[in-house]
Design a protein around this motif. Sequence first.
Motif, short mmCIF file in Angstrom:
data_model
loop_
_atom_site.label_atom_id
_atom_site.label_comp_id
_atom_site.label_asym_id
_atom_site.label_seq_id
_atom_site.Cartn_x
_atom_site.Cartn_y
_atom_site.Cartn_z
N ALA A 126 8.66 4.23 7.91
CA ALA A 126 6.85 4.23 7.98
C ALA A 126 6.30 5.46 7.57
CB ALA A 126 5.93 3.12 7.33
N ALA A 127 6.43 5.99 9.22
CA ALA A 127 6.19 7.37 9.31
C ALA A 127 7.04 8.70 8.70
CB ALA A 127 6.32 7.42 10.47
N GLN A 128 8.16 8.90 8.48
CA GLN A 128 8.65 9.09 8.27
C GLN A 128 8.17 9.48 6.68
OE1 GLN A 128 12.95 8.67 7.47
NE2 GLN A 128 13.25 10.41 6.67
N SER A 167 0.95 -4.45 7.41
CA SER A 167 1.74 -3.32 7.82
C SER A 167 2.89 -2.72 6.62
CB SER A 167 2.88 -4.02 8.66
OG SER A 167 3.96 -4.53 7.95
N ARG A 168 3.21 -1.49 6.41
CA ARG A 168 3.75 -0.56 5.46
C ARG A 168 4.85 -1.13 5.19
NH1 ARG A 168 3.30 5.56 4.77
NH2 ARG A 168 4.63 5.92 3.41
N GLU A 169 5.48 -1.74 5.79
CA GLU A 169 6.45 -2.13 5.62
C GLU A 169 6.95 -3.14 4.56
OE1 GLU A 169 9.13 -3.55 8.80
OE2 GLU A 169 10.44 -2.00 9.21
N GLU A 170 5.79 -4.64 4.77
CA GLU A 170 5.22 -5.51 4.17
C GLU A 170 4.24 -4.68 2.91
OE1 GLU A 170 4.86 -8.78 7.71
OE2 GLU A 170 3.37 -8.10 6.67
N ALA A 171 4.02 -3.85 2.38
CA ALA A 171 2.50 -3.24 1.35
C ALA A 171 4.18 -2.93 0.23
CB ALA A 171 2.45 -1.98 1.62
N ARG A 172 5.10 -2.38 0.01
CA ARG A 172 5.97 -2.24 -0.53
C ARG A 172 5.42 -1.57 -1.05
NH1 ARG A 172 10.62 -5.89 -1.77
NH2 ARG A 172 10.39 -5.53 -3.81
N LEU A 173 4.98 0.53 -1.21
CA LEU A 173 4.43 1.26 -1.56
C LEU A 173 5.09 1.28 -2.59
CD1 LEU A 173 3.07 2.45 1.78
CD2 LEU A 173 1.50 1.36 -0.03
N ASP A 174 6.63 1.26 -2.15
CA ASP A 174 8.06 1.93 -3.04
C ASP A 174 7.53 1.74 -4.68
OD1 ASP A 174 10.06 2.60 -0.37
OD2 ASP A 174 8.61 3.46 -1.47
N ASP A 175 7.11 0.51 -4.75
CA ASP A 175 7.04 -0.67 -6.18
C ASP A 175 5.45 0.53 -7.05
OD1 ASP A 175 9.10 -1.49 -4.88
OD2 ASP A 175 7.84 -3.98 -4.71
N LEU A 176 5.06 0.91 -5.72
CA LEU A 176 3.46 1.02 -6.70
C LEU A 176 3.84 2.60 -7.51
CD1 LEU A 176 1.00 0.51 -4.21
CD2 LEU A 176 2.09 -1.02 -5.58
N SER A 177 3.54 2.28 -8.84
CA SER A 177 3.20 3.45 -10.00
C SER A 177 2.37 4.89 -9.16
CB SER A 177 3.48 3.91 -10.96
OG SER A 177 2.15 2.90 -11.68
N PRO A 178 2.77 6.05 -9.31
CA PRO A 178 1.10 7.10 -9.26
C PRO A 178 0.02 6.43 -10.01
CG PRO A 178 3.25 8.06 -10.23
CD PRO A 178 3.73 6.49 -10.25
N ALA A 179 -0.09 5.81 -10.58
CA ALA A 179 -1.29 4.90 -11.84
C ALA A 179 -1.40 3.71 -10.56
CB ALA A 179 -1.66 4.92 -12.95
N GLN A 180 -1.01 3.19 -10.31
CA GLN A 180 -1.00 1.97 -9.14
C GLN A 180 -2.22 2.84 -7.73
OE1 GLN A 180 2.27 -0.27 -9.59
NE2 GLN A 180 1.36 -1.20 -11.01
N ARG A 181 -1.53 3.93 -7.10
CA ARG A 181 -1.80 4.19 -6.39
C ARG A 181 -3.40 4.87 -6.30
NH1 ARG A 181 3.14 6.99 -2.99
NH2 ARG A 181 5.07 5.45 -3.60
N ALA A 182 -3.26 5.00 -7.64
CA ALA A 182 -4.69 6.13 -7.90
C ALA A 182 -5.77 4.88 -7.58
CB ALA A 182 -4.74 6.48 -9.04
#
Length: 856
Positions: A814-816, A642-657
Amino acid sequence: MLGPTNTGKTHLAIERLCAHSSGAIGFPLRLLAREVYERVCAIKGPGQVALITGEERIEPKGARWLLCTVEAMPARPDLAFVALDEAQLAADPERGHIFTDRLLHARGREETMLLGSATLEPMVRVLEPEAEIITRPRFSTLSHVGAKKLSRIPPRSAIVAFSAEQVYVMAEMLRRFRGGAAVVMGALSPQTRNAQVAMYQSGEVDYLVATDAVGMGLNLDVEHVAFAGLSKYDGHRHRRLTTAEMAQIAGRAGRHHKDGTFGTLAGAGGGDPEFTDEEVYAIEEHRFPPLTRLFWREAEPRFDTLATLIADLESPPPRAELATPPEAIDLAVLRRLAEDPDVAATVRGSRSVQRFWQVCSLPDFRHQGSEVHARFVARLWQDLRGGYLGADYVAQAIAQLDNPAGDIDTLQGRIAAIRAWSYIAQRPDWVLAHDEMAARARAVETRLSDALHGRLTERFVNRRTTVLMRKAGADAALLPVRLGEDGAVLVDEEPIGHLRGFRFSVDPLARASDRKLLLAAAERHLPGLLSARLGELAADAQALRNLDMQGADLLWQGLPVARLVKGKGLLSPRLRLDPALERLSAPEREGALAALEAFVAAQSERPLRPLRRIEAATTDPEAGASLRALALRLVEGGGVVSREEARLDDLSPAQRAQARKLGIAVGALDVFVPAALRPASLAAWAVRASLHGLPAKAPPAHARPILPAREAPTGYRRAGPQALRVDLAERVIHAAFAERAHARGPRSHGRRFMIDPALARSMGLGEPGFIALLRQAGFRQIPPRPLAGGQAGPPAPILWDWRPPAHGGGEARAAQGAKPDGKPEGRSRSQPAKGQPAKVVPHGAFAGLAALMGGG
């Protein structure tokens, strides 16, 4: 109603009987009459149904439906329905005159049915020209398969012989080859026959050895009939069976809509029997020579004197289509005793002559010939001519036979004798207290029949390895062991167990006293048998066809050979050989393990490839801690978190790529790996996750994109009463956000907007599931206002709005923070920085979308 065996004629007659207010059916066998009696009792109740045979009479007062043997059918013109089964027996030399009399004179008030072979049709047309002839085809087909050795006869087969000695030889050979056989002969009592048939029907034995008595009155689960011979002694001469007789016996194969086969037995000695091409054609196509005559004897003779009685019984038939039968046993006994002056002198007057004829008609259950039977009848007449047989006399005769000890032949003789006394005891004009005496005789017959069934079972089923033990003594190594074609482990051709895959199981029918020796012999030879079987596995060029994964078990030919167990990594389990392979040598075990591991790796390579790429990132130091943590959660979640458990805010742009390069998609509600959501991928992952104790539910083999919520496996998101795959859920939410982005267009209703459910409907998502899914993403449904009174027109459309919940948590948040395309996004440029005045957001679809991503 005419036709071959297995056409449902008797079943139809029972239905017609029960449809009338009263009726009777005459059967050729007491056994068949008893079977149908029990069926009709279940329909009409025992108080309304009677069973009338020569040896047993159950006649409730006022019974309206009668099940009888043909000889015992009462002459009752008040019955609404009358049927005669196996009417073609009117051509039988011994009993045919009785069937002919019933065919000519037995009539129902409303309906009469004659059931029999199609060969009877010409005679019916001549004797009963007004009869309506209906023919029925056989439900299943019969096919000739040639000759087979006894050791090659398939299971669920009947072997038919034509003498008691040959039956015993066949049954003894089957005991050695196949573990046992049931035995059915005309000399057995009905109870013993039923018990033997029940043993076969239940699967305790797979083979039945029988005389031609199996051809009539028994409904068996037989797939193949093998003839040990094609000729028999009919009481007068040794002759070849007629094609109709062959078909009557072969017709036992295949019941209802299940086809059957027939053939002969090869290697039986004395010249193997063979069907001619004409006979095979006749049996398969049910084409037989029609009957040209029926046997007839005067059914109502005069009883003035013995000479008059004999003259009437020997009188010629009244029609050319009828023939005088060979001398039957009752007439032979009558003639023999009439020639005895001492006996003839005691028969005076018509009533005495009639009673004497009734005594001479006593069936010869012993089948020892007219001479022996006449002596028994003469003794019986001396006791009966003065009146009744006393209860003490009959009870003593019955008690003398109540002895279940002895061998098979002895018990058969006692059963034949007690059947004669059962016939005598049930006649109220012969025996005082006949009800009690008949009950005693039936009880003795039952005990003797049970004892005979036990002897037959012990001789032909339970005797296992006595010969082997005498031959080898205590040294099991002396016993020759080999593997049969069907996996049977044979010790000197005696089956002691089965080797299924690499597992050996002892034959459950082996005696406890023999198991030690047999197991020792098997243990000595099993390593060699297993090595040979392992060679088959290693040499199999099409292992993918013969190896199969079911859960954590690896199967070969449907049986386990190895099992997955917990390994170092979730996607890297170890393979453990089945304990049965421990008997192999170390090099053989290592070779087998290597071959099986290669198969498992090849089979799981494609389904698990997407997750293996993610798993590699969990140990990549360049990926960074946040991406490694996300990858670990995805591997443990089967490619979904789930997006809540993914902790996307901790990812840098390079990690997202880098995450996008790994195939990770970010949605409004979930972060997932689309390539890992295939049913095969989820199934392979679920097996491995269960080894580590993780909650995992694999999808069905042919999983649909949308399932009931209670069946939701891993990779699916629940939405009300349904669950849909997470990638499809994101498509639905993406479409909803696209509708909101265009809310300021021509379809604008302020902050409210319409959402077209067409995409969800095309997927199979119902309205409750569609609403529940959108609510998880922060959408809220606004019901339309009803039309005012007096107004007409279409209903107002359903409108939606979207706003993050007041508690600001979970999936709405998460949707927001997600674009409609599912990609993460930072702060919108249109959102003012802290402390800065708010900017006016320009109109337009993309500007509205930007506002949405920024918080609206």
